[in-house]
Design an enzyme around this catalytic site. Structure first.
Site, PDB file in Angstrom:
ATOM      1  N   SER A 105       0.848  -1.204   0.000  1.00 56.49           N
ATOM      2  CA  SER A 105       0.000   0.000   0.000  1.00 56.49           C
ATOM      3  C   SER A 105       0.878   1.248   0.000  1.00 56.49           C
ATOM      4  O   SER A 105       2.009   1.230   0.483  1.00 56.49           O
ATOM      5  CB  SER A 105      -0.873  -0.025   1.265  1.00 56.49           C
ATOM      6  N   TYR A 128      -3.150   5.618  -5.210  1.00 54.21           N
ATOM      7  CA  TYR A 128      -4.375   6.375  -5.512  1.00 54.21           C
ATOM      8  C   TYR A 128      -4.021   7.441  -6.545  1.00 54.21           C
ATOM      9  O   TYR A 128      -2.867   7.828  -6.671  1.00 54.21           O
ATOM     10  CB  TYR A 128      -4.890   7.061  -4.236  1.00 54.21           C
ATOM     11  N   THR A 154      -6.256   2.051  -6.728  1.00 49.04           N
ATOM     12  CA  THR A 154      -7.471   1.909  -5.912  1.00 49.04           C
ATOM     13  C   THR A 154      -8.405   3.068  -6.227  1.00 49.04           C
ATOM     14  O   THR A 154      -8.035   4.237  -6.082  1.00 49.04           O
ATOM     15  CB  THR A 154      -7.097   1.852  -4.421  1.00 49.04           C
ATOM     16  N   LYS A 251      -8.553  -1.540  -8.788  1.00 48.27           N
ATOM     17  CA  LYS A 251      -9.133  -2.135  -7.571  1.00 48.27           C
ATOM     18  C   LYS A 251     -10.313  -1.292  -7.098  1.00 48.27           C
ATOM     19  O   LYS A 251     -10.211  -0.056  -7.060  1.00 48.27           O
ATOM     20  CB  LYS A 251      -8.053  -2.202  -6.482  1.00 48.27           C
ATOM     21  N   HIS A 275     -13.447  -2.553  -0.718  1.00 51.17           N
ATOM     22  CA  HIS A 275     -12.479  -2.073   0.272  1.00 51.17           C
ATOM     23  C   HIS A 275     -12.717  -2.750   1.624  1.00 51.17           C
ATOM     24  O   HIS A 275     -12.551  -2.158   2.686  1.00 51.17           O
ATOM     25  CB  HIS A 275     -12.587  -0.552   0.410  1.00 51.17           C
TER      26      HIS A 275
HETATM   27  C1  LIG Z   1      -6.715  -1.790   8.054  1.00 55.38           C
HETATM   28  C2  LIG Z   1      -6.934  -1.779   6.575  1.00 55.38           C
HETATM   29  C3  LIG Z   1      -6.243  -0.881   5.773  1.00 55.38           C
HETATM   30  C4  LIG Z   1      -6.433  -0.879   4.379  1.00 55.38           C
HETATM   31  N1  LIG Z   1      -5.687  -0.031   3.621  1.00 55.38           N
HETATM   32  C5  LIG Z   1      -5.813  -0.070   2.261  1.00 55.38           C
HETATM   33  C6  LIG Z   1      -4.973   0.716   1.428  1.00 55.38           C
HETATM   34  O1  LIG Z   1      -4.087   1.430   1.899  1.00 55.38           O
HETATM   35  N2  LIG Z   1      -5.168   0.635   0.082  1.00 55.38           N
HETATM   36  C7  LIG Z   1      -6.128  -0.167  -0.478  1.00 55.38           C
HETATM   37  O2  LIG Z   1      -6.261  -0.208  -1.700  1.00 55.38           O
HETATM   38  N3  LIG Z   1      -6.921  -0.936   0.304  1.00 55.38           N
HETATM   39  C8  LIG Z   1      -6.776  -0.920   1.643  1.00 55.38           C
HETATM   40  N4  LIG Z   1      -7.558  -1.731   2.423  1.00 55.38           N
HETATM   41  C9  LIG Z   1      -8.528  -2.656   1.772  1.00 55.38           C
HETATM   42  C10 LIG Z   1      -7.848  -3.987   1.416  1.00 55.38           C
HETATM   43  O3  LIG Z   1      -6.934  -3.844   0.360  1.00 55.38           O
HETATM   44  C11 LIG Z   1      -8.866  -5.063   0.974  1.00 55.38           C
HETATM   45  O4  LIG Z   1      -9.638  -4.538  -0.075  1.00 55.38           O
HETATM   46  C12 LIG Z   1      -9.785  -5.523   2.115  1.00 55.38           C
HETATM   47  O5  LIG Z   1      -9.083  -5.585   3.328  1.00 55.38           O
HETATM   48  C13 LIG Z   1     -10.356  -6.902   1.778  1.00 55.38           C
HETATM   49  O6  LIG Z   1     -11.255  -7.322   2.749  1.00 55.38           O
HETATM   50  P1  LIG Z   1     -10.881  -8.286   3.982  1.00 55.38           P
HETATM   51  O7  LIG Z   1     -10.140  -7.435   4.967  1.00 55.38           O
HETATM   52  O8  LIG Z   1     -12.202  -8.741   4.469  1.00 55.38           O
HETATM   53  O9  LIG Z   1     -10.014  -9.413   3.444  1.00 55.38           O
HETATM   54  C14 LIG Z   1      -7.371  -1.764   3.799  1.00 55.38           C
HETATM   55  C15 LIG Z   1      -8.062  -2.670   4.615  1.00 55.38           C
HETATM   56  C16 LIG Z   1      -7.852  -2.691   5.977  1.00 55.38           C
HETATM   57  C17 LIG Z   1      -8.585  -3.704   6.808  1.00 55.38           C
END
Ligand SMILES: Cc1cc2nc3c(=O)[nH]c(=O)nc-3n(C[C@H](O)[C@H](O)[C@H](O)COP(=O)(O)O)c2cc1C
Length: 379
Positions: A105, A128, A154, A251, A275
């Protein structure tokens, strides 16, 4: 005893101060989408075959030309640094050991260069489309120079969502021990000790970006706030194509129309994602919309999906419905929070073992054997 991902979630809940656990575990507003992501998997039943000779099983998949030992990748998250110092490097190392890819990320604690240097294996970079395009270009150039093989844009973040658990905790990052949270800190001495004896929490990649005034989390967070760009359109993707010649992944796709458009523009892969229920609440669950997207795309781009994957059987269901592979987010963060690097390894191994066992019990030897005859929906 820690035998499944939910056990690791519960252990993470014990090991982290409440506000930090909620930061990772929580979703937007009423958390309807967060719950739907899980519920969607429960509405699919598997239909096993007998006498299918499942002695030699192979769960490997090929994603954008990369052979992965397992049908899952590690999703980009900005949460690892709050779970464990160097959490991103540990997660990336775990992904490599498991034979898969870590998606870094923009918000990781360690910089993209440090992760590339300290953790072996293939990596992709997530970013982003921000207002300051020269800043975005500098990140793309750095990712290219550090050997990242694909870019993941994203696109479900035109504005920040309201994650009400964070609001109620008055969460500030980096975490500070205050009168209000002193008891929580006392109850989690190991987490506090790790926090105190490690370099102060930051966003490593952004801290060294050009034009960033301060390296601390407060300055980089202000930079992000200023840069979130709600005016982004399909036109902006052309610019990305001009600055990045490698595979491009979108994404945050949930609409079949958007998926069709991405495919028609020659996008290499899409991630069907909400997300993890952290952006638009009441958004459709990813497993529910997946078949419509598969139909719309008609094989013209690779399809990945994420959201709510907690069991190997969830991964098999996503594959059966047409995803090439899935991303997992919170599960590896729970592993990190529970036990650092070994916790990540254990969670990934649990999922790998569950996929293998599910394949055997379902009567398939390779994932390409899966088709519609292996599942039914029920309401
Ligand atoms: C704590 C946290 C931080 C996240 N940060 C980002 C991020 O920086 N960029 C991004 O594209 N998605 C981010 N996501 C979303 C994840 O990439 C992913 O889409 C999501 O966690 C999938 O669902 P799951 O946690 O149920 O497996 C984040 C998710 C969590 C839980």
């Amino acid at each position: 005893m820690l035998i499944n991902v939910e056990d690791y979630r519960k252990r993470a809940e014990k090991r982290l101060p409440r506000s930090i656990f909620d930061l990772i575990d929580g979703g937007a507003e009423d958390e309807i989408t967060l719950k739907r992501n899980r519920a969607g998997f429960e509405q699919i039943s598997l239909v096993p075959r007998i006498l299918a000779n499942v002695e030699g099983r192979d769960q490997s998949v090929t994603v954008l030309g990369n052979r992965l030992e397992v049908p899952f990748l590690l999703a980009p998250t900005g949460g690892a640094k709050t779970c464990w110092p160097n959490g991103d490097v540990l997660a990336a190392t775990g992904a490599h050991k498991c034979g898969t890819i870590f998606i870094v990320s923009t918000y990781t604690g360690s910089s993209l260069e440090e992760i590339a240097e300290r953790a072996p294996g293939k990596k992709w970079f997530q970013l982003y489309i921000w207002r300051d395009r020269s800043l975005v270009k500098s990140l793309v150039d750095r990712a290219k120079a550090a050997g990242y093989e694909a870019l993941v844009l994203t696109l479900d973040y035109p504005v920040p969502a309201l994650r009400e658990r964070d609001v109620r905790h008055s969460l500030v990052l980096p975490p500070k021990i205050t009168f209000k949270n002193a008891l929580e800190s006392l109850l989690h001495p190991l987490w506090v000790k790790r926090l105190m004896f490690s370099p102060s929490m930051s966003m490593g990649t952004l801290a060294i970006a050009p034009g960033v005034s301060g390296k601390d989390l407060k300055s980089t967070s202000a930079l992000i706030k200023k840069n979130i760009d709600p005016s982004v359109t399909w036109e902006d993707l052309k610019w990305f194509r001009s600055i990045w010649s490698g595979p491009l992944v979108l994404k945050g796709v949930l609409s079949p129309e958007d998926a069709r458009q991405a495919a028609s523009l020659g996008i290499d892969a899409i991630v069907v994602s909400n997300h993890g229920g952290r952006q638009l609440d009441a958004a459709i669950s990813t497993i529910e919309i997946l078949p419509e997207i598969v139909e719309a795309v008609n094989g013209k781009t690779e399809i990945l999906m994420d959201g709510g994957i907690r069991r190997g059987s969830d991964i098999i269901k996503a594959r059966a419905l047409g995803a090439k592979a899935v991303l997992i987010g919170r599960p590896y963060l729970y592993g990190l929070a529970a036990n650092g690097g070994p916790g990540v390894d254990a969670v990934l191994n649990i999922l790998k073992t569950e996929v293998d066992r599910t394949m055997a019990l379902l009567g398939i030897s390779k994932l390409s054997d899966l088709n519609k005859s292996y599942f039914r929906y029920h309401k």
